[in-house]
Design a protein around this motif. Structure first.
Motif, mmCIF file in Angstrom:
data_model
loop_
_atom_site.group_PDB
_atom_site.id
_atom_site.type_symbol
_atom_site.label_atom_id
_atom_site.label_comp_id
_atom_site.label_asym_id
_atom_site.label_seq_id
_atom_site.Cartn_x
_atom_site.Cartn_y
_atom_site.Cartn_z
ATOM 1 N N CYS A 1 0.831 -1.215 0.000
ATOM 2 C CA CYS A 1 0.000 0.000 0.000
ATOM 3 C C CYS A 1 0.860 1.257 0.000
ATOM 4 C CB CYS A 1 -0.921 0.002 1.217
ATOM 5 S SG CYS A 1 -2.138 -1.327 1.222
ATOM 6 N N ILE A 2 1.909 1.241 0.814
ATOM 7 C CA ILE A 2 2.777 2.417 0.911
ATOM 8 C C ILE A 2 3.510 2.666 -0.403
ATOM 9 C CG2 ILE A 2 4.875 3.321 2.002
ATOM 10 C CD1 ILE A 2 3.921 2.051 4.613
ATOM 11 N N LEU A 3 4.007 1.607 -1.028
ATOM 12 C CA LEU A 3 4.750 1.784 -2.277
ATOM 13 C C LEU A 3 3.850 2.275 -3.408
ATOM 14 C CD1 LEU A 3 7.235 -1.240 -2.293
ATOM 15 C CD2 LEU A 3 7.675 1.147 -1.724
ATOM 16 N N VAL A 4 2.615 1.804 -3.438
ATOM 17 C CA VAL A 4 1.670 2.314 -4.437
ATOM 18 C C VAL A 4 1.379 3.791 -4.161
ATOM 19 C CG1 VAL A 4 -0.700 2.178 -5.293
ATOM 20 C CG2 VAL A 4 0.619 0.086 -4.946
ATOM 21 N N ASN A 5 1.195 4.127 -2.890
ATOM 22 C CA ASN A 5 0.984 5.532 -2.519
ATOM 23 C C ASN A 5 2.189 6.390 -2.900
ATOM 24 O OD1 ASN A 5 -1.520 4.998 -1.457
ATOM 25 N ND2 ASN A 5 -0.842 4.955 0.676
ATOM 26 N N ASP A 6 3.380 5.805 -2.781
ATOM 27 C CA ASP A 6 4.601 6.543 -3.124
ATOM 28 C C ASP A 6 4.605 6.969 -4.589
ATOM 29 O OD1 ASP A 6 5.611 6.387 -0.590
ATOM 30 O OD2 ASP A 6 6.991 4.730 -0.999
ATOM 31 N N ILE A 7 4.193 6.058 -5.459
ATOM 32 C CA ILE A 7 4.149 6.380 -6.890
ATOM 33 C C ILE A 7 3.190 7.542 -7.127
ATOM 34 C CG2 ILE A 7 3.553 5.527 -9.190
ATOM 35 C CD1 ILE A 7 4.334 2.719 -8.231
ATOM 36 N N GLU A 8 2.035 7.476 -6.498
ATOM 37 C CA GLU A 8 1.039 8.543 -6.649
ATOM 38 C C GLU A 8 1.552 9.855 -6.055
ATOM 39 O OE1 GLU A 8 -2.438 10.336 -7.860
ATOM 40 O OE2 GLU A 8 -1.731 8.306 -8.322
ATOM 41 N N PHE A 9 2.247 9.761 -4.931
ATOM 42 C CA PHE A 9 2.769 10.962 -4.274
ATOM 43 C C PHE A 9 3.797 11.668 -5.150
ATOM 44 C CE2 PHE A 9 5.872 13.163 -1.615
ATOM 45 C CZ PHE A 9 5.052 13.952 -0.819
ATOM 46 N N VAL A 10 4.739 10.905 -5.677
ATOM 47 C CA VAL A 10 5.775 11.484 -6.537
ATOM 48 C C VAL A 10 5.143 12.108 -7.781
ATOM 49 C CG1 VAL A 10 7.736 10.920 -8.036
ATOM 50 C CG2 VAL A 10 7.637 10.000 -5.710
#
Length: 249
Positions: free
Chosen positions: A174-183
């Protein structure tokens, strides 16, 4: 003889560029202070005697070199961001994004702001930087998304749904998917404002008396849009992988 490879050359390039930038900004500060402390008439009379006021001309041949230092630093930051995604989070952690993704987005944004703060008077150099920095960040954001997806597979962050018999997705995924969206949102979407697309393009149009440069803005916006779409596609593929595992179970 040392061969100039990316691993050997980039750190030297980054450091040299950083030092040149500091020198330029210090000279800018000194010259501005001198101008402010002298009466306008005295400045006009004596400025030509101060070789220091020619500092911008001194830097003209090496500004493109300094720009490449910024480009190399952005690549380094984005690569290290993925390497930093190996940190482990417990299910009790309330964080939504990893520190590495937030740090990378902030660092790249700050680099763009630092370049703009130079406010170099040669508009063509600023125009070149606009294209170079935008292209590099778009490219690196796409690489970031693909590398992150690779980490999910290599480190088996996809939960073994066959064993759990439940839709139990790991916190790390979940965090890594959120990271892509955040960047994507924090860095890519801010580029037209951080790099002052409109200001630079308008000055090029004025300076060269040609509206052809307006197409550059369209091209850069298309680059950003393409990068955003690819990052969305990576997220979609990750979700499809999870959904497939769920249905198989």
């Amino acid at each position: 003889m040392v061969k100039a490879t990316s691993s050997v050359y980039d750190p030297n390039l980054i450091e040299s560029s950083r030092l040149l930038l500091y020198l330029y900004l210090h000279l800018q500060t000194i010259t501005t202070a001198l101008r402010n402390n002298l009466e306008a008439r005295d400045w006009q009379r004596h400025a030509f005697k101060l070789k220091l006021v020619e500092y911008r001309q001194w830097f003209s041949p090496i500004m493109t070199f300094s720009l490449e230092g910024f480009v190399a630093k952005i690549r380094q930051i984005m690569k290290r961001a993925v390497e930093g995604d190996n940190e482990v989070f417990s299910d009790e952690d309330s964080i939504r994004y990893s520190p590495s993704s937030m740090g990378a987005a902030d660092a790249c944004t700050k680099l763009c702001q630092e370049w703009e703060a130079i406010d170099y008077p040669d508009i063509y150099i600023r125009y070149t930087a606009l294209i170079r920095l935008t292209n590099t960040i778009c490219e690196q954001c796409q690489h970031y998304a693909r590398r992150t997806a690779r980490i999910l597979s290599q480190h088996r962050y996809f939960t073994d749904l066959n064993s759990t018999r439940s839709f139990n997705v790991s916190k790390k995924l979940c965090i890594l998917v959120n990271d892509i969206e955040f960047v994507k949102q924090k860095l890519l979407s801010s580029l037209p404002y951080v790099l002052n697309f409109s200001t630079v393009i308008d000055k090029m149009i004025e300076n060269y008396d040609s509206t052809d440069f307006q197409q550059t803005k369209v091209t850069l916006e298309r680059l950003i849009s393409t990068a955003e779409h690819e990052m969305n596609d990576v997220i979609k593929l990750i979700f499809e992988r999870v959904a497939t595992l769920f249905y198989v179970s």
